[in-house]
Design a protein around this motif. Structure first.
Motif, PDB file in Angstrom:
ATOM      1  N   VAL A  74       0.905  -1.236  -0.039  1.00 15.30           N
ATOM      2  CA  VAL A  74      -0.006   0.117   0.046  1.00 15.30           C
ATOM      3  C   VAL A  74       0.791   1.164  -0.066  1.00 15.30           C
ATOM      4  N   PRO A  75       0.994   1.939  -1.210  1.00 14.29           N
ATOM      5  CA  PRO A  75       1.749   3.206  -1.076  1.00 14.29           C
ATOM      6  C   PRO A  75       1.430   4.247   0.134  1.00 14.29           C
ATOM      7  N   ALA A  76       2.711   5.004   0.260  1.00 16.48           N
ATOM      8  CA  ALA A  76       2.452   6.171   1.505  1.00 16.48           C
ATOM      9  C   ALA A  76       1.697   7.337   1.063  1.00 16.48           C
ATOM     10  N   THR A  77       0.911   8.127   1.618  1.00 13.99           N
ATOM     11  CA  THR A  77       0.693   9.381   1.291  1.00 13.99           C
ATOM     12  C   THR A  77       1.571  10.308   1.845  1.00 13.99           C
ATOM     13  N   LEU A  78       2.550  10.917   0.666  1.00 10.64           N
ATOM     14  CA  LEU A  78       3.589  11.726   1.429  1.00 10.64           C
ATOM     15  C   LEU A  78       3.100  12.994   2.100  1.00 10.64           C
ATOM     16  N   ASN A  79       3.638  13.411   3.330  1.00 11.01           N
ATOM     17  CA  ASN A  79       3.414  14.463   3.977  1.00 11.01           C
ATOM     18  C   ASN A  79       2.446  14.129   5.028  1.00 11.01           C
ATOM     19  N   TYR A  80       1.657  13.240   4.923  1.00 12.92           N
ATOM     20  CA  TYR A  80       0.503  13.057   5.757  1.00 12.92           C
ATOM     21  C   TYR A  80       0.882  12.750   7.090  1.00 12.92           C
ATOM     22  N   GLU A  81       0.226  13.241   8.084  1.00 12.35           N
ATOM     23  CA  GLU A  81       0.561  13.148   9.639  1.00 12.35           C
ATOM     24  C   GLU A  81      -0.722  12.863  10.192  1.00 12.35           C
ATOM     25  N   GLU A  82      -1.814  13.476  10.267  1.00 10.01           N
ATOM     26  CA  GLU A  82      -2.958  13.183  11.145  1.00 10.01           C
ATOM     27  C   GLU A  82      -4.242  13.942  10.522  1.00 10.01           C
ATOM     28  N   ALA A  83      -5.301  13.033  10.552  1.00 10.49           N
ATOM     29  CA  ALA A  83      -6.547  13.698   9.834  1.00 10.49           C
ATOM     30  C   ALA A  83      -7.490  14.554  10.899  1.00 10.49           C
ATOM     31  N   GLU A  84      -8.431  15.358  10.528  1.00 10.35           N
ATOM     32  CA  GLU A  84      -9.293  15.868  11.632  1.00 10.35           C
ATOM     33  C   GLU A  84      -9.945  14.866  12.217  1.00 10.35           C
ATOM     34  N   LYS A  85     -10.398  15.288  13.407  1.00  9.59           N
ATOM     35  CA  LYS A  85     -11.066  14.256  14.453  1.00  9.59           C
ATOM     36  C   LYS A  85     -12.271  13.342  13.599  1.00  9.59           C
ATOM     37  N   GLU A  86     -13.110  14.228  12.603  1.00  4.67           N
ATOM     38  CA  GLU A  86     -14.146  13.531  11.874  1.00  4.67           C
ATOM     39  C   GLU A  86     -13.602  12.387  11.000  1.00  4.67           C
ATOM     40  N   PHE A  87     -12.428  12.421  10.726  1.00  2.00           N
ATOM     41  CA  PHE A  87     -11.946  11.302   9.881  1.00  2.00           C
ATOM     42  C   PHE A  87     -10.746  10.198  10.329  1.00  2.00           C
ATOM     43  N   SER A  88     -10.662  10.564  11.721  1.00  2.81           N
ATOM     44  CA  SER A  88      -9.667   9.733  12.408  1.00  2.81           C
ATOM     45  C   SER A  88     -10.128   8.220  12.443  1.00  2.81           C
ATOM     46  N   HIS A  89     -11.171   7.639  12.121  1.00  2.00           N
ATOM     47  CA  HIS A  89     -11.491   6.543  12.065  1.00  2.00           C
ATOM     48  C   HIS A  89     -11.078   5.780  10.793  1.00  2.00           C
ATOM     49  N   LEU A  90     -10.715   6.503   9.767  1.00  2.00           N
ATOM     50  CA  LEU A  90     -10.205   6.053   8.449  1.00  2.00           C
ATOM     51  C   LEU A  90      -8.858   5.634   8.387  1.00  2.00           C
ATOM     52  N   ARG A  91      -8.578   4.676   7.772  1.00  2.18           N
ATOM     53  CA  ARG A  91      -7.192   4.248   7.721  1.00  2.18           C
ATOM     54  C   ARG A  91      -6.371   4.864   6.446  1.00  2.18           C
ATOM     55  N   ILE A  92      -6.051   5.945   6.698  1.00  4.75           N
ATOM     56  CA  ILE A  92      -5.037   6.725   5.763  1.00  4.75           C
ATOM     57  C   ILE A  92      -3.562   6.298   5.907  1.00  4.75           C
ATOM     58  N   SER A  93      -3.141   5.832   4.749  1.00  6.57           N
ATOM     59  CA  SER A  93      -1.728   5.407   4.780  1.00  6.57           C
ATOM     60  C   SER A  93      -0.877   6.345   4.754  1.00  6.57           C
ATOM     61  N   GLY A  94      -0.159   6.654   6.122  1.00  2.81           N
ATOM     62  CA  GLY A  94       0.950   7.579   5.882  1.00  2.81           C
ATOM     63  C   GLY A  94       2.377   6.969   5.881  1.00  2.81           C
ATOM     64  N   SER A  95       2.549   5.570   5.839  1.00  3.65           N
ATOM     65  CA  SER A  95       3.927   5.016   5.500  1.00  3.65           C
ATOM     66  C   SER A  95       3.387   3.754   4.624  1.00  3.65           C
ATOM     67  N   PRO A  96       4.416   3.172   3.999  1.00  2.00           N
ATOM     68  CA  PRO A  96       3.922   2.001   3.147  1.00  2.00           C
ATOM     69  C   PRO A  96       3.584   0.832   3.991  1.00  2.00           C
ATOM     70  N   GLN A  97       2.511   0.237   3.505  1.00  2.00           N
ATOM     71  CA  GLN A  97       2.126  -1.003   4.266  1.00  2.00           C
ATOM     72  C   GLN A  97       1.826  -2.163   3.558  1.00  2.00           C
ATOM     73  N   VAL A  98       1.498  -3.441   4.086  1.00  2.00           N
ATOM     74  CA  VAL A  98       1.430  -4.480   3.457  1.00  2.00           C
ATOM     75  C   VAL A  98       0.072  -4.722   2.965  1.00  2.00           C
ATOM     76  N   CYS A  99      -0.271  -5.330   1.672  1.00  2.91           N
ATOM     77  CA  CYS A  99      -1.508  -5.599   1.171  1.00  2.91           C
ATOM     78  C   CYS A  99      -1.647  -7.042   0.723  1.00  2.91           C
ATOM     79  N   ASN A 100      -2.732  -7.756   0.882  1.00  6.22           N
ATOM     80  CA  ASN A 100      -2.792  -9.061   0.348  1.00  6.22           C
ATOM     81  C   ASN A 100      -3.862  -9.066  -0.715  1.00  6.22           C
ATOM     82  N   ASN A 101      -4.702  -8.308  -1.075  1.00  4.75           N
ATOM     83  CA  ASN A 101      -5.826  -8.316  -2.143  1.00  4.75           C
ATOM     84  C   ASN A 101      -5.252  -8.136  -3.430  1.00  4.75           C
ATOM     85  N   ASP A 102      -5.998  -8.393  -4.715  1.00  9.16           N
ATOM     86  CA  ASP A 102      -5.245  -8.078  -5.944  1.00  9.16           C
ATOM     87  C   ASP A 102      -6.219  -7.210  -6.746  1.00  9.16           C
TER      88      ASP A 102
END
Length: 429
Positions: A380-408
């Protein structure tokens, strides 16, 4: 007659982070941005930050008959041509067996290279007095004949690359040239996809290019209030972050080559991805003059998921448009929140424009290519420069750094001024 499956077998990228697809992907993996301080004495400091292409290779195998026409391509069109050439270079021998009338071509331009009248300056300077108060028409005409490039009009045409490409690679089947902002790159890809799916063509090329970094477009975008003030320099483009304040423009070209799945499999082609389907929704709302309403984006994505039989959890990640504007990102994230309302919201979101700057039509196609590389490498690619979302969107999984994904599969979304939202689901095996 049954509809055909459509696959991707070629890509091309010429952007601020690389002169081909592989270079671009390596830059994304190493979190490298192409946004930099490209200083200009004529612009305020915050407009110095742009995504500028510093390296590109002009193709050397242009037929002699078309070589002289290269001078009519402006900078944006040249970047688009480089990307298109890369996309078809690996399938040239195969293309030769396809009748030109069965080769589709769709070119999308969000290019503003030639907006302005700087080419007229030498003639105007000769035609005015020392205070620039009075202009002598006779002197202007005489000077323009000698000092103004007679091809300035051709260089400003948004369909110039379309006609040039059609002649060079002989794609003479279903075709059109689109001239708009996002999501016309996604629209070009959808038209290319449908030309094969409905058996109107056997192969198709979709190209998107744009240049938003010349003076007048920069001032116009700033006048709309959608550019970042670049208080954090090159790191100021930060989609979905609570401190976002707009986007940083860029330039580039992107291209995708498509063919029917059965043909690709028969010839043993390297299939990079399969287009599962597209979604489109448009609605003009006075309250969303500069963007897209939450309902439009939600309906667009929901209809695409239903049409393709895709569950939200089938996705490795979602690439939202991620303009980085306060209002635009909030609207988009609220739409995604509603999409997730009946599901666990653990599908990652990643905004990819901070790598290159917003390239208009080129960004739509670039992000799909990035997505295919990412799924292939289970990332999962990183979103460059992302640090923290507003409280309203804190429940969303925004990728601030590279992550592993398994689906295709992944979902890519683009939208634009005027209320249109476009999306595509791509499967990568």
């Amino acid at each position: 007659m049954s509809e055909r499956e459509v696959v991707i077998t070629g890509t091309g990228l010429t952007t601020p982070v690389g002169k081909n697809s592989v270079e671009n992907w390596q830059s994304l993996k190493t979190l490298k941005t192409g946004i930099a301080n490209n200083r200009s004495d004529d612009l305020p400091e915050f407009l110095h930050y742009t995504g500028k292409v510093t390296r590109f290779d002009l193709p050397q195998d242009i037929p002699p008959k078309q070589q002289g026409q290269m001078k009519f391509l402006n900078r944006g069109a040249t970047l688009g041509f480089c990307a298109a050439h890369e996309a078809v270079s690996s399938v040239k021998s195969f293309i030769g067996d396809i009748q030109p009338g069965r080769r589709a071509l769709y070119v999308a331009s969000g290019d503003h290279t030639k907006i302005g009248y700087d080419f007229m300056y030498p003639a105007i300077r000769d035609s005015v007095d020392s205070r620039w108060d009075n202009l002598d028409q006779r002197k202007l005409n005489e000077s323009a004949l000698n000092k103004v490039n007679p091809f300035f009009l051709l260089e400003s045409l948004n369909n110039n690359l379309f006609s040039f490409l059609s002649a060079v690679i002989e794609f003479m089947g279903p075709n059109t040239s689109l001239a708009s902002l996002s999501p016309c790159g996604g629209n070009a890809l959808e038209l290319a996809y449908r030309s094969i799916k409905l058996n109107n063509a056997d192969v198709a090329l979709a190209v998107g290019y744009g240049n938003w970094i010349t003076e007048i477009p920069l001032y116009e975008l700033e006048g709309l209030g959608i550019l970042s003030k670049c208080r954090h320099g090159a790191a100021s483009y930060r989609p979905f972050d609570r401190n976002r304040d707009g986007f940083i423009p860029g330039e580039g070209g992107a291209a995708i080559f498509l063919e029917a799945a059965d043909s690709a499999e028969k010839r043993g082609a390297d299939i990079l991805g399969k287009l599962k389907g597209f979604g489109n929704c448009i609605e003009f709302s006075p309250s969303h003059k500069m963007g897209v309403s939450e309902r439009v984006t939600k309906n667009n994505i929901a209809s695409l998921l239903k049409e393709t039989g895709t569950r939200i959890h089938d996705l490795s990640f979602i690439i939202p448009h991620g303009s980085g504007t306060r209002k635009g990102d909030s609207s988009e994230l609220r739409s995604l929140t509603e999409i997730f309302s009946d599901e666990n919201n653990d599908v990652p979101l990643c905004g990819l424009k901070p790598y290159t700057g917003h390239m208009g039509a080129a960004s739509d196609i670039t992000e799909i290519i990035f997505g295919m590389y990412a799924v292939k490498e289970k990332m999962v690619p990183a979103t460059l420069n992302y640090e923290e979302a507003e409280k309203e969107f804190s429940h969303l999984r925004i990728s601030g750094s590279p992550q592993v994904c398994n689906n295709d599969t992944f979902l890519s979304v683009s939208y634009g001024v005027g209320g249109q939202s476009s999306s595509v689901i791509v499967e990568v095996k």
